[in-house]
Design an enzyme around this catalytic site. Structure first.
Site, PDB file in Angstrom:
ATOM      1  N   ASP A  90     -42.961  38.728  -9.265  1.00 46.36           N
ATOM      2  CA  ASP A  90     -42.940  38.122  -7.819  1.00 46.36           C
ATOM      3  C   ASP A  90     -43.857  36.535  -7.956  1.00 46.36           C
ATOM      4  OD1 ASP A  90     -42.169  40.724  -6.959  1.00 46.36           O
ATOM      5  OD2 ASP A  90     -44.268  41.141  -7.067  1.00 46.36           O
ATOM      6  N   GLU A 115     -36.155  40.914   1.650  1.00 44.46           N
ATOM      7  CA  GLU A 115     -37.790  40.756   1.222  1.00 44.46           C
ATOM      8  C   GLU A 115     -37.658  39.372   0.563  1.00 44.46           C
ATOM      9  OE1 GLU A 115     -38.871  43.899  -1.042  1.00 44.46           O
ATOM     10  OE2 GLU A 115     -37.648  43.339  -2.613  1.00 44.46           O
TER      11      GLU A 115
END
Length: 352
Positions: free
Chosen positions: A45, A255
């Site tokens: 991420d 997301e």
């Protein structure tokens, strides 16, 4: 942050061999197969930013928590953040150690998922989602005078915040915005009425013929510690101006949103989740609406991906993750590669 491995693509099975150095120097990236930026810890991420002419990467820090896997992402049980930096793409990558630990966040319960960072007013801000003591994801913020921390968390979460995957964008006029949201384990679907539903759906709303659940955005206050307005929906439209539907799994938002600006156009990119694409849409305002343009990156090895896009020394790069080092969905590694735009500003799709 990813939340399931049930539909995982075939992952590589190369095991990590226990690197311990806090600084590592990878080989220069091969356009066909970039190398992990670091391999002594597991990272995912990545939010990349340029501060003072240097690249700083704010990733999740994956660890083996020995937690059973489920659709709500319990196996992603991260407990701290490490910040990476590099002077040049392909050069030495420095791990600056723990910048913020779960135990130092007064209101936190568990699961420090994908963070982001920003700089303003002589201060660096680290934004992070973490479940509170009632197991509800909220957004926190911590501050430091250094881009590498250590960061000190505010005593309470940002009022009105929820879900996961903060991405903070500062426009050319100096105004800053936070984009957030993730369905399934990210809990966004539990807020569809405006109030948290503790026993709400664990996945999505299964309303395939209605507009898809959307990411959220709010302008930040001047001190960067609170929202200056209520969260708003981000609308993603098709080329005919119609909202993307919940059943459109190849294009809908799931997301991992990110915002960047190029030649007065706003680019909102995001993960489609269970179909594993990084898609993007463009608009004329940081609030949207955004028109779907296509796929930025095809699926990586692993369940999904989470990315950031940054300009550095005249070129544009995408930071992302896959599971090359372990083959395990919850033990990932960060990579970087250059991205290419066509003359009209759209991207050449990357196949990793």
């Amino acid at each position: 942050m990813t939340v399931s491995a049930k539909t995982a693509l075939g992952a590589l099975a190369l095991l990590a061999s226990g690197f311990t150095a806090a600084v590592c120097q990878p080989a220069k990236p091969n356009p066909a197969k970039p190398k992990p930026l670091v391999s002594h810890i597991y990272t995912a991420d990545p939010s990349a930013h340029v501060f003072n002419g240097k690249l700083y990467i704010y990733p999740s820090h994956d660890v083996e928590g020995n937690v059973a896997e489920d659709d709500e992402g319990a196996h992603f049980n991260m407990r701290d953040y490490h910040i990476l930096s590099m002077d040049n793409i392909g050069g030495k990558v420095t791990d600056h150690g723990v910048a913020l630990d779960l135990k130092d966040i007064p209101w936190a319960g568990r699961q420090l998922w994908a963070p982001d960072a920003a700089y303003k007013n002589g201060t660096y801000y680290l934004y992070f989602p973490v479940k509170d003591k009632q197991d509800v994801f909220r957004m926190g913020v911590a501050t430091s005078k250094s881009p590498t921390g250590p960061f000190k968390a505010e005593p309470k979460p940002i009022p009105g915040s929820y879900s996961i995957d903060p991405a903070v964008f500062t426009d050319t006029d100096g105004k800053s915005y936070m984009y957030l949201g993730g369905i399934w384990g990210g809990q966004l679907q539990r807020w569809h009425t405006g109030t948290y539903e503790a026993n709400g759906s664990k996945t999505d709303l299964k309303k395939d013929n209605e507009p898809a659940l959307s990411a959220k955005v709010a302008r930040l206050s001047n001190d960067m510690l609170t929202f200056d307005e209520p969260l708003k929906d981000i609308q993603i439209l098709d080329k005919e101006g119609k909202p993307l539907l919940g059943g459109d799994h190849d294009r809908r938002f799931f997301e991992g949103g990110w915002m960047h600006k190029y030649k007065d156009k706003y680019y909102f990119s995001y993960s489609t989740g269970d179909t594993h694409f990084l898609a993007y849409a463009t608009g004329d305002s940081p609030y949207g609406p955004f028109t779907y343009q296509g796929v930025l990156m095809n699926p990586v090895t692993g369940w999904t991906t989470h990315h950031s896009i940054v300009e550095f020394k005249g070129k544009w790069y995408i930071f992302y993750h896959d599971v090359e080092l372990t083959g395990k969905t919850h033990l990932r590694n960060v990579k970087v590669r250059e991205i290419t735009r066509k003359p009209d500003g759209t991207f050449v799709t990357i196949t990793p």
